[in-house]
Motif scaffolding. Structure first.
Motif, PDB file in Angstrom:
ATOM      1  N   ARG B 137       0.839  -1.204   0.000  1.00 48.90           N
ATOM      2  CA  ARG B 137       0.000   0.000   0.000  1.00 48.90           C
ATOM      3  C   ARG B 137       0.867   1.244   0.000  1.00 48.90           C
ATOM      4  NH1 ARG B 137      -4.590  -0.311   4.588  1.00 48.90           N
ATOM      5  NH2 ARG B 137      -6.114  -1.588   3.494  1.00 48.90           N
ATOM      6  N   ASP B 208      -6.925  -1.460   9.863  1.00 52.05           N
ATOM      7  CA  ASP B 208      -7.596  -2.575   9.199  1.00 52.05           C
ATOM      8  C   ASP B 208      -6.603  -3.645   8.766  1.00 52.05           C
ATOM      9  OD1 ASP B 208      -8.302  -0.941   5.976  1.00 52.05           O
ATOM     10  OD2 ASP B 208      -6.437  -1.456   6.972  1.00 52.05           O
ATOM     11  N   GLY B 274      -4.991  14.136  12.544  1.00 49.21           N
ATOM     12  CA  GLY B 274      -4.868  12.698  12.649  1.00 49.21           C
ATOM     13  C   GLY B 274      -5.933  12.079  13.519  1.00 49.21           C
ATOM     14  N   LEU B 277      -9.797  13.060  11.388  1.00 46.67           N
ATOM     15  CA  LEU B 277     -10.151  12.671  10.029  1.00 46.67           C
ATOM     16  C   LEU B 277      -9.979  11.184   9.857  1.00 46.67           C
ATOM     17  CD1 LEU B 277      -8.533  15.526   7.970  1.00 46.67           C
ATOM     18  CD2 LEU B 277     -10.931  15.175   8.481  1.00 46.67           C
ATOM     19  N   PRO B 278     -10.956  10.519   9.211  1.00 39.30           N
ATOM     20  CA  PRO B 278     -10.829   9.076   9.032  1.00 39.30           C
ATOM     21  C   PRO B 278      -9.803   8.759   7.955  1.00 39.30           C
ATOM     22  CG  PRO B 278     -12.751   9.856   7.889  1.00 39.30           C
ATOM     23  CD  PRO B 278     -12.180  11.040   8.606  1.00 39.30           C
ATOM     24  N   ARG B 279      -9.430   7.512   7.911  1.00 40.48           N
ATOM     25  CA  ARG B 279      -8.431   7.082   6.958  1.00 40.48           C
ATOM     26  C   ARG B 279      -9.014   7.082   5.551  1.00 40.48           C
ATOM     27  NH1 ARG B 279      -7.245   2.704   9.363  1.00 40.48           N
ATOM     28  NH2 ARG B 279      -8.684   1.517   8.094  1.00 40.48           N
ATOM     29  N   VAL B 280      -8.212   7.552   4.613  1.00 39.83           N
ATOM     30  CA  VAL B 280      -8.657   7.624   3.224  1.00 39.83           C
ATOM     31  C   VAL B 280      -8.414   6.275   2.569  1.00 39.83           C
ATOM     32  CG1 VAL B 280      -8.264   8.844   1.063  1.00 39.83           C
ATOM     33  CG2 VAL B 280      -8.038  10.045   3.205  1.00 39.83           C
ATOM     34  N   ARG B 281      -9.308   5.885   1.686  1.00 46.26           N
ATOM     35  CA  ARG B 281      -9.109   4.626   0.971  1.00 46.26           C
ATOM     36  C   ARG B 281      -7.938   4.768   0.009  1.00 46.26           C
ATOM     37  NH1 ARG B 281     -14.024   4.121  -2.366  1.00 46.26           N
ATOM     38  NH2 ARG B 281     -13.064   2.179  -2.989  1.00 46.26           N
ATOM     39  N   ILE B 282      -7.129   3.713  -0.126  1.00 46.99           N
ATOM     40  CA  ILE B 282      -5.917   3.831  -0.932  1.00 46.99           C
ATOM     41  C   ILE B 282      -6.248   4.121  -2.392  1.00 46.99           C
ATOM     42  CG2 ILE B 282      -5.775   1.300  -1.169  1.00 46.99           C
ATOM     43  CD1 ILE B 282      -2.818   3.736  -1.223  1.00 46.99           C
ATOM     44  N   GLN B 283      -7.301   3.493  -2.909  1.00 52.86           N
ATOM     45  CA  GLN B 283      -7.634   3.727  -4.320  1.00 52.86           C
ATOM     46  C   GLN B 283      -8.008   5.184  -4.530  1.00 52.86           C
ATOM     47  OE1 GLN B 283     -10.613   0.697  -4.213  1.00 52.86           O
ATOM     48  NE2 GLN B 283      -9.433  -0.649  -5.536  1.00 52.86           N
TER      49      GLN B 283
END
Lengths: 438, 309, 189
Positions: B137, B208, B274, B277-283
């Protein structure tokens, strides 16, 4: 006092890193434990010093638990917390480190941690033997040959095999088994995936290990409502609490552990007067883009596949208004309307669950002694519950199609949004229903 | 401009890194407690990080099945070294810099880009599926943010007409870059969060993946990796203060104090982001980096260049 | 760049490092290690370039090689059945020919370095590296860099088009059938 002793003394006052295994009947208790400032629930056993085994664990899970225990670094100890099961049946239970019904759990865990670091409690030896499970059996001067290109299964792990890929290029695929103690899934959930790179090619959730009949689960309000009338206020408060507990776990999955603690604190101290707090929370999460960034378009299940399955918020987020409460006169008196969204993806499930939590709190506040239940089915927080019929079992068959082609992070988000609960399958399996007895 | 002699420079950068890592530990805990509606205590915030570090020093390292041991040991050391190089490029005062090569910007960029090697090694070495996934990733994330990063920082070199960081800060005497290049600082912050994989872009060490590249780390290795990540965040914040917030320029207070204040301000902003804000999807991040951030960075450069002509 | 003993020591360290890591590229079983050994070799060469006063080139070399070696490591993992060398396998082909070719190439390249009489014209250290770079890029070498830049850009676009799913005859996975890879029958080569 050497350097190591000085460090151990200093470390004794640190926040205790605990890897918690929340078995049957223990999820709420372990979630509440996480709120204490002197305990930190960690994601990986490699970061933990204390293994907390709470609730009931079926015998299938005892070997993975031993592997988990051996994955912790020294110094390590295990604390067992039966919560209703007896001590003798708990795996890894030692006579010294257990939490009884009269003990305060946080203090017991921190006491065990401090005893471990000060040397009063010795570090536990590994349970499984340190033996190579699959010794190399190569042939030839460089170990090559044998069966196939790879000469067997080197070092116990399967080599990646070729598999068809979506765009015509064959890539290696890796079969993996995630679970049963993956921190983002409930304990007992085993996900068998075949991954190509970061995409899940095939995914399958194993059957619930809690349904074997070994367990005598504690009876919550939803299971009680299968056979006898239960006050609406009690059942709706329990529903709201479950939805908020789900929201807290989902926030940890999305990388917001601190905010998850805030939600969990609300869940633990929840009263019917907190409906406006829950609505404010839902607005705040929308503002911080939590449902949108993680769940927009992820994990969509078509409404045609969900018709008739009565999967609670999952069905209602896809536009199906299936809710067993709609047919209940007690709820009709209170003016209940099912909350329905349109998109059917993970973001919609966020909205539906938080809106339902607020709605449940308002219903609980308005209830004047109405009672519901006793008709053999009840609307649980995750869907329709019946005798030996839980939403987890109905959802299992939809998962392979849902997971195929998802990137791993999206797969975890999708599974988290479905609120799978293998434990629930065990609670309804053990209960005979009133309709059966009649 | 005077260079500091190598031993003094090493000690200064080392002290700055240690102070920065401790500050991040204290601030991060405090912000987590505040966001989580818990009770903030002096002991928990100030002494807590030291105690947790002591615990990690007491824990024995555990190993996995057939890891790449040299790589596993090298990864946190490499990340620390890169953070030190990046931090050494940031000048504290008009005559105070650990090093001021005439192409300081390129050295900083090289250190930033090399981070992906450290993270990939860290995920590859334990021979563990979840760790490997985190490394892949970060490969995608790092290759995507490189160009926006270089372009965003390059815009700061335009008014200075030099690649030396000291000249870049000197050129902000009349006006800070955050004012005359408004796109620059937000872009830099996004990419800075991406390179130090913090908060919303913490994809390699994600929850995750149960900790991602650090899933198998224990003991000293875990402590070193966490410290290295924090040191990298310090370097990113310090360079942001130097390149966009005017460095040591400011009224009343001496230059170095302003520098520290601005760096700590950026650091606090990144830490709060940090936790909120939620984690951004890699795509999604990859698409945004290539499709949105690069054009924005190019627009930033064109506008800055046009204003200078 | 004068600096006496320290500079000499650093130079020899980098030179030895470049050679040793370069040799290790071919003697290691793990493909990721091979890629990173090559990276270490290039980084050492970049360090030597900095010592020669070409700071910009040295640092850019390190910067570019990091990205390239990571991609190479990932591609090697993608293509090899045994990328980590976990499984004892003979990883090299035609190694005698390769060794001979390597030694010959080294001899051919080293001979001029050792035998030629290089002129002794020390260059002054560049003061205004950025200005000189700018004048070179947009002055004498503008044609070279512009054509190289456009060429690289068109190559990148072409690669993306080729790798993307849609081809001239529609989607890549409709109609066309890839050659079957009957690896089940092939034994060790």
């Amino acid at each position: 006092m050497g350097v190591r002793d000085a460090l151990a003394h200093l470390a004794g006052g640190a926040v205790a890193p605990v890897f918690a295994v929340a078995g049957g009947g223990a999820r709420e208790a372990v979630a509440e434990l996480a709120l204490s400032p002197s305990v930190e629930l960690v994601d990986s056993p490699a970061a933990a010093s204390v293994l907390l085994v709470a609730g009931f664990l079926p015998s299938d899970l005892h070997t993975p638990l031993a592997a988990l225990h051996d994955a912790m670094p020294d110094p390590r100890c295990t604390v067992s917390w039966p919560l209703g099961s007896d001590h003798g049946s708990m795996p890894l239970s030692s006579s010294r480190l257990r939490i009884g019904p009269d003990d305060e759990p946080v203090q017991a865990v921190t006491r065990a941690y401090r005893a471990l670091l000060s040397g009063v409690v010795a570090t536990e030896p590994p349970i499984q033997p340190d033996v190579d499970p699959n010794p190399w059996r190569g042939v030839g001067p460089y170990g090559q040959g044998g069966r196939g290109m790879t000469g067997g299964t080197p070092y116990g792990r399967p080599m990646a095999e070729l598999g068809p890929d979506r765009d015509g290029l064959r890539l290696d695929v890796l079969p993996l088994s995630i679970g049963p103690f993956f921190p983002r899934f409930p304990a007992g959930l085993i996900l068998d995936v075949v991954m190509a790179g970061d995409l899940v090619i095939e995914g399958r959730v194993a059957d619930s290990p809690f349904g074997g009949g070994e367990w005598r689960p504690p009876v919550g309000p939803f299971v009680r409502a299968l056979s006898e009338p239960v006050p609406v206020a009690e059942i709706e408060l329990a529903r709201a609490r479950q939805h908020l507990r789900w929201a807290s776990d989902a926030l940890i999955t999305q990388g917001l552990p601190a905010f998850a603690m805030r939600v969990r604190r609300l869940a633990v101290t929840l009263t019917p007067g907190h409906a406006s707090s829950v609505r404010a929370l839902s607005r705040r999460l929308r503002l911080l883009r939590v449902p949108q960034w993680s769940g927009a378009g992820v994990g969509r299940i078509a409404p045609e596949l969900l018709t008739g399955l009565a999967l609670g918020p999952v069905s209602r987020a896809a536009g199906l208004g299936e809710d067993a409460r709609a047919a209940d006169p007690a709820y009709a008196e209170l003016g209940f309307e099912p909350i329905v969204a349109r998109d059917g993806d993970a973001a919609a499930r966020w909205d539906v669950r938080l809106a339902e939590a607020a709605q449940s709190l308002e219903l609980a506040a308005r209830a004047r002694g109405q009672r519901t239940g006793g008709v053999g089915i009840v609307e649980g927080p995750r869907g329709r519950l019946g005798p030996d019929d839980s939403p987890f079992q109905r959802l299992q068959s939809l998962l392979p199609d849902l997971l195929a082609g998802l990137e791993w992070g999206d797969a975890v988000t999708a599974l988290a949004s479905l609120d799978l609960d293998p434990e629930e399958a065990g609670t309804v399996a053990a209960r005979p229903s009133r309709a059966e007895a009649a | 401009m005077d260079y500091a002699s190598p031993p003094i420079a090493l000690i200064a950068v080392g002290l700055a890194m240690a102070a920065g890592v401790y500050l991040i530990a204290v601030l991060d805990r405090s912000i987590a407690v505040l966001v989580g509606a818990g009770r903030w205590t002096w002991r928990g915030a100030i002494v807590g990080p030291i105690r947790s570090a002591a615990l990690l020093l007491v824990q024995r390292r555990r190993t996995t099945e057939r890891p790449d041991s040299p790589g596993w040991t090298l990864a946190p050391a490499l990340l620390t070294g890169l953070a030190a190089v990046a931090l050494a490029m940031v000048p504290i005062g008009p005559d105070m810099a650990a090093a001021d090569p005439s192409t300081g910007f390129v050295v900083f960029s090289a250190a930033i880009v090399f981070v992906m090697i450290a993270v990939f090694l860290h995920g590859w070495s334990p021979n563990s599926a979840l760790a490997m996934h985190g490394a892949y990733r970060f490969g995608a994330q790092a290759l995507s943010f490189q160009i926006p990063f270089l372009l965003a920082m390059l815009a700061t070199a335009l008014p200075a007409e030099s690649l030396s960081i000291v000249d870049i800060v000197d050129a902000q005497e009349p006006l800070w870059n955050v004012v005359r290049q408004p796109l620059g600082l937000p872009l830099y912050l996004v990419v800075g969060v991406a390179v130090s994989f913090w908060g919303p872009l913490n994809l390699p060490d994600a929850s995750d993946l149960a900790g991602g590249t650090s899933v198998e780390d224990s003991g000293v290795a875990r402590l070193l990796w966490k410290s290295a990540r924090a040191a990298m965040l310090v370097a990113v914040a310090a360079m942001g203060a130097a390149g966009f917030l005017g460095g040591w320029w400011g009224p009343w207070l001496p230059g170095p104090v302003w520098m520290v204040i601005k760096a700590v301000a950026l650091l606090t902003l990144l830490l709060v982001a940090g936790h909120l804000l939620p984690r951004v999807r890699i795509q999604r991040f990859v698409v945004i980096a290539w499709v949105i951030l690069i054009p924005l960075a190019l627009v930033n450069i064109f506008v800055s260049g046009a204003l200078l002509l | 760049m004068s600096g006496g003993l320290l500079v000499d020591v650093i130079f020899w360290l980098f030179a030895a490092g470049a050679l040793v890591t370069g040799y290790r590229v071919f003697r290691t079983d793990s493909m990721v290690r091979a890629a990173f050994y090559l990276l270490a070799s290039f980084a050492a060469v970049g360090g030597i370039l900095v010592l020669l006063g070409a700071e910009f080139v040295g640092m850019v070399l390190i910067l570019m090689m990091a990205g390239e070696m990571l991609i190479m490591a990932i591609v090697m993992v993608m293509y090899m059945m045994n990328p980590a060398g976990l499984n004892p396998m003979w990883m090299v082909h035609q190694h005698r020919v390769a060794v001979a070719a390597g030694v010959l190439a080294f001899a051919v390249l080293a001979a001029p370095v050792l035998l030629v009489d290089f002129p002794d014209r020390p260059n002054p250290a560049p003061e205004e590296a950025t200005a000189q770079l700018g004048e070179e890029l947009l002055g004498d070498s503008m044609l070279v860099f512009q054509t190289a830049g456009v060429g690289l850009l068109s190559t990148m676009i072409g690669v993306v088009v080729l790798a993307s799913r849609r081809g001239r005859y529609g989607e890549a996975d409709e109609g066309s059938s890839e050659p079957s890879l009957e690896l089940q029958d092939a034994e060790s080569r």
